[in-house]
Design an enzyme around this catalytic site. Structure first.
Site, PDB file in Angstrom:
ATOM      1  N   HIS A  49       0.812  -1.212   0.000  1.00 50.42           N
ATOM      2  CA  HIS A  49       0.000   0.000   0.000  1.00 50.42           C
ATOM      3  C   HIS A  49       0.848   1.266   0.000  1.00 50.42           C
ATOM      4  O   HIS A  49       0.370   2.340   0.341  1.00 50.42           O
ATOM      5  CB  HIS A  49      -0.968  -0.023   1.190  1.00 50.42           C
ATOM      6  CG  HIS A  49      -1.863  -1.220   1.160  1.00 50.42           C
ATOM      7  ND1 HIS A  49      -3.022  -1.268   0.415  1.00 50.42           N
ATOM      8  CD2 HIS A  49      -1.740  -2.435   1.738  1.00 50.42           C
ATOM      9  CE1 HIS A  49      -3.594  -2.446   0.557  1.00 50.42           C
ATOM     10  NE2 HIS A  49      -2.832  -3.171   1.347  1.00 50.42           N
ATOM     11  N   HIS A  53      -1.495   2.866  -5.560  1.00 54.82           N
ATOM     12  CA  HIS A  53      -1.728   1.431  -5.477  1.00 54.82           C
ATOM     13  C   HIS A  53      -3.221   1.118  -5.519  1.00 54.82           C
ATOM     14  O   HIS A  53      -4.068   1.998  -5.343  1.00 54.82           O
ATOM     15  CB  HIS A  53      -1.122   0.861  -4.196  1.00 54.82           C
ATOM     16  CG  HIS A  53      -1.804   1.346  -2.949  1.00 54.82           C
ATOM     17  ND1 HIS A  53      -1.480   2.544  -2.349  1.00 54.82           N
ATOM     18  CD2 HIS A  53      -2.815   0.821  -2.207  1.00 54.82           C
ATOM     19  CE1 HIS A  53      -2.253   2.725  -1.281  1.00 54.82           C
ATOM     20  NE2 HIS A  53      -3.080   1.695  -1.191  1.00 54.82           N
ATOM     21  N   ASP A  55      -6.296  -1.286  -3.871  1.00 60.17           N
ATOM     22  CA  ASP A  55      -6.743  -2.144  -2.777  1.00 60.17           C
ATOM     23  C   ASP A  55      -7.615  -3.254  -3.341  1.00 60.17           C
ATOM     24  O   ASP A  55      -8.483  -3.011  -4.192  1.00 60.17           O
ATOM     25  CB  ASP A  55      -7.582  -1.355  -1.769  1.00 60.17           C
ATOM     26  CG  ASP A  55      -6.760  -0.428  -0.900  1.00 60.17           C
ATOM     27  OD1 ASP A  55      -5.518  -0.507  -0.951  1.00 60.17           O
ATOM     28  OD2 ASP A  55      -7.365   0.375  -0.167  1.00 60.17           O
ATOM     29  N   HIS A  59      -8.051  -6.924   1.401  1.00 58.69           N
ATOM     30  CA  HIS A  59      -7.462  -5.917   2.297  1.00 58.69           C
ATOM     31  C   HIS A  59      -8.308  -5.752   3.560  1.00 58.69           C
ATOM     32  O   HIS A  59      -7.772  -5.512   4.651  1.00 58.69           O
ATOM     33  CB  HIS A  59      -7.354  -4.598   1.533  1.00 58.69           C
ATOM     34  CG  HIS A  59      -6.664  -3.491   2.250  1.00 58.69           C
ATOM     35  ND1 HIS A  59      -5.602  -3.670   3.117  1.00 58.69           N
ATOM     36  CD2 HIS A  59      -6.882  -2.137   2.222  1.00 58.69           C
ATOM     37  CE1 HIS A  59      -5.196  -2.513   3.587  1.00 58.69           C
ATOM     38  NE2 HIS A  59      -5.965  -1.568   3.068  1.00 58.69           N
ATOM     39  N   HIS A 171     -14.311   1.837   2.148  1.00 60.58           N
ATOM     40  CA  HIS A 171     -13.609   0.596   1.829  1.00 60.58           C
ATOM     41  C   HIS A 171     -14.554  -0.595   1.879  1.00 60.58           C
ATOM     42  O   HIS A 171     -14.565  -1.439   0.966  1.00 60.58           O
ATOM     43  CB  HIS A 171     -12.450   0.370   2.806  1.00 60.58           C
ATOM     44  CG  HIS A 171     -11.191   1.090   2.454  1.00 60.58           C
ATOM     45  ND1 HIS A 171     -10.942   2.386   2.834  1.00 60.58           N
ATOM     46  CD2 HIS A 171     -10.094   0.690   1.746  1.00 60.58           C
ATOM     47  CE1 HIS A 171      -9.753   2.758   2.397  1.00 60.58           C
ATOM     48  NE2 HIS A 171      -9.215   1.747   1.723  1.00 60.58           N
ATOM     49  N   GLU A 183      -5.526   4.504  -4.652  1.00 62.52           N
ATOM     50  CA  GLU A 183      -5.173   5.568  -3.717  1.00 62.52           C
ATOM     51  C   GLU A 183      -3.853   6.243  -4.108  1.00 62.52           C
ATOM     52  O   GLU A 183      -3.036   5.679  -4.824  1.00 62.52           O
ATOM     53  CB  GLU A 183      -5.073   4.987  -2.305  1.00 62.52           C
ATOM     54  CG  GLU A 183      -6.404   4.412  -1.832  1.00 62.52           C
ATOM     55  CD  GLU A 183      -6.302   3.610  -0.550  1.00 62.52           C
ATOM     56  OE1 GLU A 183      -7.335   3.485   0.140  1.00 62.52           O
ATOM     57  OE2 GLU A 183      -5.213   3.088  -0.239  1.00 62.52           O
TER      58      GLU A 183
END
Length: 224
Positions: A49, A53, A55, A59, A171, A183
């Protein structure tokens, strides 16, 4: 059709990469040199992260898909750039704030939240970024959106120092729907052309909770 412009939306990976609270910055060590071995090679130690990157559901979800299991279609598509700049520190972006773009939130669209907070990258204030409220995240998911990107360290409020954060609603909404979150984007202010095509393919890390990406936006034009 041909690509007439490519805009890099990615942060470089190196010792100067700003890490999320609790993560270490990347470490790059020269493992071979032209002088000694006849070639250059570098060892890299980093969090999945760090930097720009993606997710994966794993995660946050024990039974969620790993990054290597996600369909590649999630990492490319027509971008909807929502300009939500001008907000204060740690301010929520509600569903109503996304009203001007709501008709473009359709399955396959990539929603990029342009908060302007990339200007604070490298400072503590970077973690005081605006964040996507739970109602807005659920609205996007209900519309069929499965890929959200942001020019900040997280679409949720980041815990940091005296700020405890507000949870992981975004998330859980996006990753819970089998989607992905990109992100630490940058350069969204350079997207001054309509309907940019977004691409951010992750490294194919085995059983990864996330992976670095090279995020770019492209402008397409008809030949001739």
């Amino acid at each position: 059709m041909r690509v007439t412009r490519i805009v890099d939306l990615s942060r470089p990976i190196g010792p100067g990469t700003q890490a999320f609270p609790g993560d270490r910055a990347p470490e790059l060590t020269r493992s071979a040199t032209l002088a000694e071995e006849g070639y250059n090679s570098t060892e890299l130690h980093m969090s999945t992260h760090n930097g720009t990157h993606a997710d994966a559901p794993f995660h946050f979800l024990a039974d969620g898909a790993r990054v290597d299991e996600l369909p590649l279609e999630l990492f490319t598509g027509r971008a909807v750039v929502a300009d939500v700049r001008g907000r204060g520190d740690r301010s929520p972006i509600a569903a109503a704030d996304l009203g001007p773009w709501r008709g473009r939130f359709v399955p396959g669209a990539v929603v990029l939240l342009h908060t302007g907070w990339s200007a604070h990258y490298g400072t503590d204030r970077y973690f005081d970024h605006p964040y996507l409220a739970g109602d807005a995240a659920r609205m996007l998911v209900d519309a069929g959106v499965r890929t959200i990107g942001i020019d900040a360290p997280s679409p949720d409020e980041t815990p940091f120092g005296a700020h405890p954060g507000s949870g992981w609603d975004t998330h859980l909404a996006v990753l819970g729907a089998g989607g992905t979150i990109i992100e630490n984007l940058c350069g969204l202010e350079l997207l001054d052309f309509p309907d940019p095509w977004f691409s951010a393919f992750p490294l194919r890390l085995d059983s990864g909770d996330g992976a670095p990406v090279r995020a770019v936006a492209m402008r397409w034009s008809a030949d001739g």
